[in-house]
Enzyme design. Structure first.
Site, PDB file in Angstrom:
ATOM      1  CB  ALA A  86      -0.912   0.010   1.210  1.00 19.40           C
ATOM      2  CG  ASP A  87       0.267   4.153  -3.119  1.00 18.84           C
ATOM      3  OD1 ASP A  87      -0.881   4.184  -2.615  1.00 18.84           O
ATOM      4  OD2 ASP A  87       0.458   4.216  -4.343  1.00 18.84           O
ATOM      5  CB  SER A  88       0.373   8.050   0.817  1.00 12.40           C
ATOM      6  OG  SER A  88       0.584   8.551  -0.487  1.00 12.40           O
ATOM      7  CG  ASP A  90      -2.821   1.610  -2.572  1.00 13.51           C
ATOM      8  OD1 ASP A  90      -3.716   1.752  -3.424  1.00 13.51           O
ATOM      9  OD2 ASP A  90      -1.669   1.198  -2.847  1.00 13.51           O
ATOM     10  CB  THR A  91      -2.836   4.472   3.551  1.00  8.91           C
ATOM     11  OG1 THR A  91      -1.726   3.590   3.354  1.00  8.91           O
ATOM     12  CG2 THR A  91      -3.151   4.543   5.026  1.00  8.91           C
TER      13      THR A  91
END
Length: 138
Positions: A86-88, A90-91
């Site tokens: 997860a990247d930012s 996705d978060t």
């Protein structure tokens, strides 16, 4: 003659440093002397979840769905979003999915502190509890 005791504790007249052991061996030797051999074992830690099990399971399902985690990939309370790819963005999408599922609103400052499934589940439980307390007092 050798005997082995597992998980035993010894008591000494003078204070000694505590040692976590898995086995203790006593061996008799010449002249009536006895030898004591302690074998240290690495400490094992158990993760105790602050969040409800059901909440953790729901969060795991949402994270799997949101990140399109491949079948067979283990997602648990200790799973870090970053380890799951997860990247930012996705978060942020995970948090939005959690808000929708649990009918809560997560403040940005709280959302930034979420790194694991357990973090998210604990925050959700806290927010759901606050929401129900507010509803009862109204």
């Amino acid at each position: 003659m050798a005997s082995s005791l597992a998980g035993s504790a010894l008591s000494f007249a003078t204070p000694v440093k505590a040692v976590k052991t898995n086995s203790i061996s006593f061996t008799s030797a010449r002249n009536g002397n006895a030898f004591l051999r302690l074998q240290p074992v690495p400490m094992r830690f158990a993760v105790c979840c602050a969040a409800k099990k059901e909440t953790v399971e729901k969060v795991c399902d949402i994270v799997k769905k949101q990140l399109a985690v491949p079948e067979g990939t283990e997602v648990s309370g200790a799973s870090k979003f970053s380890d799951l790819g997860a990247d930012s963005l996705d978060t942020v999408e995970i948090v939005m999915g959690l808000e929708e599922e649990f009918h809560i609103s997560v403040e940005e400052s709280s959302a930034q502190s979420i790194a694991t499934v357990e973090d998210a589940a604990a925050l959700i439980d806290k927010l759901v509890e606050q929401k129900s307390a507010e509803a009862k007092s109204s």
